[in-house]
Design an enzyme around this catalytic site. Structure first.
Site, PDB file in Angstrom:
ATOM      1  N   CYS A  63       4.905  23.315 -43.495  1.00 42.24           N
ATOM      2  CA  CYS A  63       4.892  21.847 -43.409  1.00 42.24           C
ATOM      3  C   CYS A  63       6.031  21.244 -44.217  1.00 42.24           C
ATOM      4  CB  CYS A  63       3.566  21.287 -43.922  1.00 42.24           C
ATOM      5  SG  CYS A  63       2.110  22.091 -43.243  1.00 42.24           S
ATOM      6  N   GLU A  73       3.764  25.324 -34.954  1.00 38.67           N
ATOM      7  CA  GLU A  73       3.359  26.533 -34.234  1.00 38.67           C
ATOM      8  C   GLU A  73       2.704  26.180 -32.907  1.00 38.67           C
ATOM      9  OE1 GLU A  73       1.056  30.786 -34.763  1.00 38.67           O
ATOM     10  OE2 GLU A  73       0.716  29.198 -36.234  1.00 38.67           O
ATOM     11  N   HIS A  75       4.836  27.332 -47.113  1.00 35.52           N
ATOM     12  CA  HIS A  75       4.276  26.081 -46.581  1.00 35.52           C
ATOM     13  C   HIS A  75       5.250  25.590 -45.511  1.00 35.52           C
ATOM     14  CE1 HIS A  75       1.245  25.955 -49.669  1.00 35.52           C
ATOM     15  NE2 HIS A  75       2.126  25.882 -50.652  1.00 35.52           N
ATOM     16  N   ASP A 128      12.209  25.653 -28.825  1.00 31.90           N
ATOM     17  CA  ASP A 128      13.087  26.666 -28.239  1.00 31.90           C
ATOM     18  C   ASP A 128      13.019  26.542 -26.722  1.00 31.90           C
ATOM     19  OD1 ASP A 128      14.705  28.802 -27.759  1.00 31.90           O
ATOM     20  OD2 ASP A 128      13.167  30.323 -28.169  1.00 31.90           O
ATOM     21  N   GLU A 132      -9.679  28.414 -37.677  1.00 30.75           N
ATOM     22  CA  GLU A 132      -8.679  28.603 -38.731  1.00 30.75           C
ATOM     23  C   GLU A 132      -8.771  27.476 -39.744  1.00 30.75           C
ATOM     24  OE1 GLU A 132      -4.737  29.385 -37.291  1.00 30.75           O
ATOM     25  OE2 GLU A 132      -5.461  30.610 -35.622  1.00 30.75           O
ATOM     26  N   ARG A 191      -6.621  29.321 -29.450  1.00 32.07           N
ATOM     27  CA  ARG A 191      -5.404  30.080 -29.161  1.00 32.07           C
ATOM     28  C   ARG A 191      -5.476  30.791 -27.810  1.00 32.07           C
ATOM     29  NH1 ARG A 191      -1.690  30.942 -33.225  1.00 32.07           N
ATOM     30  NH2 ARG A 191      -2.285  30.129 -35.274  1.00 32.07           N
TER      31      ARG A 191
END
Length: 869
Positions: free
Chosen positions: A837, A569, A835, A626, A558, A515
């Protein structure tokens, strides 16, 4: 040359339907049954449309109305069947009916006059509007040539036939009025004269002129459309006149269609005079073609227009471009109804093809004026009719290029002259492009089968006629194309592992990123994927197939497993970083809230290429981003030209300055004191660019200000960002450069990538499914929707981000989103989870509305990161 077999129609996706079978006979003794069958079919179509329109007015969807109408049509006997059961006439009554029929036929023959019936009115028959000629030669017959063919113009001239002239709307109306004032209600004159004009190629082509002399150019047909509509309106009130008119049109079109099938395949000679095209515009205005009874004639008209030479279609495009929005909308509606009825009552390939092709001509004419404006050179003969010498339509070539099923990239075109707004040219479509989408086809079409026909070039595929398909269907076709390519490379990778032991060949495109170092990690791994898939000679895989494997994202440290939510994400984080103004790749306009390429940027080509790749991967993996790009970026990706409207969107202040310059009434040179240069500041230094060679020495004046605006706009929209945009386009085309991309319009491509910000939570509530013990009447569910409807826009976006990984709705809105809410225990201390997904919300059974709202707000405001439940 077409054979008999090529003329046979075949049904397209007609479930449960039956096609006619050949019995091997010559068909000579089958003619009467064929006629009765055609009559029954016409009546069935009339009844179907009656039911269909009734049910749609009652609020049913077109699919439901179709099913209900078909059910009613099958269960209700036709009027012919009823009469055959209830009426069994005796021989005497049959004889009396026969006598009546004979008498009636004689009267009809007398009313049609001395033209000698249908056979006398050939395509090259002659008429005149000169009163003396009408009185003296009304009964003259034109003898057909002995060979049995149709008399040519040269043959008519040698026989000294009267000169063929057009007829005005006043004359048509006079004939109708004579019949209306006739005590016996006889329209013999109107029937005769209308039949003579509408059954004659030359006469109809010269009719309804705006002036006494026929003036035709490639820009305008000079048709009195008000007169055309007034005549049709009066004729429609009298069935005998309308039937005679449509019979004449049938006689006119039938030999044209037959000749085209037997010879070159074209319905007009390529050197035919332009005025010959006027008849098609007159016929397309016929309101009778809304009635399915006349759809067989309308099919012939569509076939005739669709088989015109290309340069004649270009002229028609120009003429249609001059239509008013209302007239364009009415004509589109007529063709759409024909396609819809044919789709629901048979799906014959030719029926659908010809109507769709004519709709395509209107689609091109509807485009902004710059996109189809021709370069024409006219020479006028002594009759004042324009003859086309050279005709070029860039937009026509673009449409053809995008309809081909090839994997070539859409080439970046040099920007042509920018249109300035003081020219009075049309910059926006006449009507919305969505009017060209056919609801029946989009609702019922098997997109997988249509995609297969398109790729294999086997039969009619609506992918070749992309104006028929709506944005949702195009998105699904792109997804089909993506899944097809993904599955192919997944299979190849798995086979490589099994048979060659190539463990390095992963069936997925896996990116492991941190990240805190997201951009660098993604760039390096995408470059490594490219190197691993280079060819033996060190070249790139020309199809970039490594990007078309299913994408998997792994955030270091993660536990989340990527089933779609993790990659959502990833895309959001990458886009947020790369488009941050502090990163320097793009500029951000606070007023318009859009991003534009920073021509001062020192970012590398690889970073701009990464943006293009990310955009392409998001499309292939069905992720909404976006992005704040102006529409012009999507237009450039698809090869469209720029207009001043694009400049207004990218930089409104600069476009406003251009407008002031173009309309400035005083002396431009002394007031503005500018030359043909552009200066800007970058890294503490002033940079100057000449807009043309020697531009620093060329002053801006009243005479050359238009050229200045054109060159400045060209530099701003293309030249200044050419390096950055080319790298971006290269990355995008590596992933999405296939044929499916060419189906989209710029606004559709934008919707597919960015979704819509119109968040209709009522539509989402209706579509939501419940699991684990919840239903729509559960107290916690009722409280949830109360809270969501109270949320402001920003809170609604955060809720969507929490549940789906995106704060935007799909192309068709939230009603198109698959969303599920499941019960997650009764522990009121737990927060809601999701979720992403699968767009799945896990909601504990909270006891009160306040507790639900409190925990929901905490969850949606802290929704970054992934773990295992």
């Amino acid at each position: 040359m077409s054979t008999k077999g090529s003329d046979k129609e075949t049904p397209l996706e007609n479930p449960g339907g039956k096609t006619s079978q050949k019995d091997g006979s010559d068909g000579s003794n089958q003619q009467p049954p064929q006629k009765s069958k055609e009559g029954a079919r016409a009546e069935a179509k009339r009844r179907f449309m009656k039911y269909f329109q009734k049910f749609t007015k009652e609020g049913l969807s077109k699919k439901e109305a179709f099913q209900k109408a078909m059910k009613l049509l099958r269960s209700t006997p036709s009027s012919n069947e009823k009469s055959s059961e209830s009426e069994k006439p005796s021989s005497s009554s049959s004889n009396s009916k026969a006598a009546t029929t004979t008498k009636k036929s004689k009267e009809e023959k007398a009313s049609t006059g001395a033209e000698g019936g249908k056979e006398e009115i050939k395509q090259e028959a002659t008429i005149t509007k000169n009163e003396n000629v009408q009185k003296g030669e009304a009964g003259t017959k034109t003898e057909p040539p002995k060979s049995g063919g149709t008399a040519t113009k040269q043959e008519i001239n040698t026989k000294k036939a009267p000169v063929i002239q057009g007829t005005s709307s006043e004359e048509f109306n006079k004939w109708i009025e004579e019949g209306e004032s006739n005590k016996e209600g006889s329209f013999a004159t109107a029937i005769r004269e209308v039949g003579k004009v509408f059954g004659n190629d030359e006469a109809l082509s010269l009719s309804f002129a705006e002036a006494k002399e026929i003036k035709v150019t490639t820009e305008k047909p000079y048709i009195d459309f008000e007169g055309v509509h007034e005549f049709y309106e009066k004729a429609e009130k009298h069935s005998k006149v309308m039937d005679a008119l449509n019979d004449a049109v049938d006689r006119l079109l039938t030999p044209i269609v037959v000749r085209a099938k037997r010879s070159s395949g074209l319905t007009e000679s390529s050197d035919a005079p332009l005025h010959k095209l006027r008849k098609y515009l007159i016929l397309l205005e016929n309101p009778a073609f809304l009635d399915p009874e006349y759809h067989d004639i309308f099919k012939k008209l569509c076939e005739t227009v669709s088989k015109l030479p290309e340069k004649h279609k270009d002229v028609l495009t120009n003429w249609f471009a001059q239509y008013t929005p209302k007239r364009m909308e009415e004509l589109i509606g007529r063709i759409q109804q024909y396609i819809t009825v044919r789709w629901y009552t048979g799906r014959q390939v030719d029926d659908l093809r010809y109507g769709t092709m004519v709709l395509g001509i209107l689609y091109r004419a509807n485009e902004p004026w710059r996109n189809h404006r021709p370069q024409v050179y006219l020479s006028n003969d002594e009759k004042g009719r324009g003859t086309l010498r050279t005709f070029f339509s860039r937009r026509n070539q673009d449409l053809k290029a995008r309809s081909r099923s090839s994997n070539e990239d859409v080439k970046a075109k040099p920007l042509t002259r920018i249109i300035t707004s003081n020219k009075g040219e049309r910059h926006v479509p006449l009507v919305k492009a969505t009017l060209f989408n056919n609801d029946a086809v989009n609702a019922e079409l098997s997109l997988k089968a249509d995609y297969r026909r398109w790729i294999e070039n086997a039969g009619l595929s609506f992918c070749k006629f992309n104006w028929i398909l709506d944005a949702s269907s195009k998105r699904n076709i792109l997804n089909i194309d993506a899944r097809y390519q993904m599955s192919e490379h997944f299979r190849e990778a798995m086979l490589a592992r099994i048979y060659s032991g190539n463990i390095a060949s992963s069936p997925y495109l896996v990116l492991r990123v941190r990240r805190n170092n997201l951009i660098r990690d993604a760039t390096i791994q995408l470059q490594n994927a490219r190197l691993e898939n280079m060819t033996e000679d060190g070249g790139d895989d020309e199809n970039n197939m490594y990007f078309k494997k299913p994408l998997k994202i792994k955030f270091e440290g993660e536990e989340g497993v990527d089933e779609g939510g993790v990659q959502k994400e990833f895309f959001q984080l990458v886009v947020a970083q790369l488009f941050d103004p502090l990163y320097g790749m793009f500029t951000y306009n606070e007023n318009t809230r859009i991003c534009w390429f920073n021509h001062k940027s020192i970012s590398t080509d690889e970073e701009y290429e990464l943006i293009g790749i990310i955009l392409g991967l998001a499309i292939y993996n069905g992720v909404i981003l976006d992005l704040r790009f102006p529409m012009f970026v999507y237009k450039k990706l698809l090869g469209y030209d720029a207009t001043m409207e694009d400049m207004k969107e990218v930089d409104p202040e600069l476009a406003k300055g251009f407008q002031k310059l173009m309309t400035f009434p005083g002396d431009v040179e002394s007031t503005f004191c500018r030359t043909f240069t552009v200066s800007y500041q970058a890294f503490g230094a002033t940079h100057t660019v000449e807009l043309k060679e020697g531009g620093a020495k060329i002053p801006l004046t009243n005479d050359n200000r238009e050229e200045y605006v054109d060159l400045y706009s060209k530099w701003y929209l293309q030249g200044s960002i050419s390096k950055q945009f080319e790298a971006f386009r290269k990355g995008f085309m590596k992933v999405c450069g296939g044929p499916a991309l060419r189906l989209f319009r710029p606004e559709e491509l934008h919707l597919m990538i960015c979704g819509t910000e119109d968040l209709d939570f009522e539509a989402l509530e209706k579509k939501t499914q419940y699991d684990g013990g919840y239903n729509k009447d559960s107290p916690v569910i009722k409280n949830l929707w109360k809270i969501l409807k109270r949320f402001n826009l920003e809170q609604k976006k955060k809720f969507l981000m929490f549940c789906t990984g995106s704060d935007r709705a799909p192309i068709n809105g939230l009603g198109d989103l698959s969303f599920t809410i499941s019960k997650n225990g009764t522990d009121t201390d737990r927060l809601p989870t999701s979720h992403t997904c699968f767009n799945h919300l896990l909601l504990p059974q909270y006891e009160s509305e306040d507790t639900l709202e409190k925990n929901l707000l905490i969850a949606v405001q802290n929704c970054k990161g992934f773990g295992l439940l």
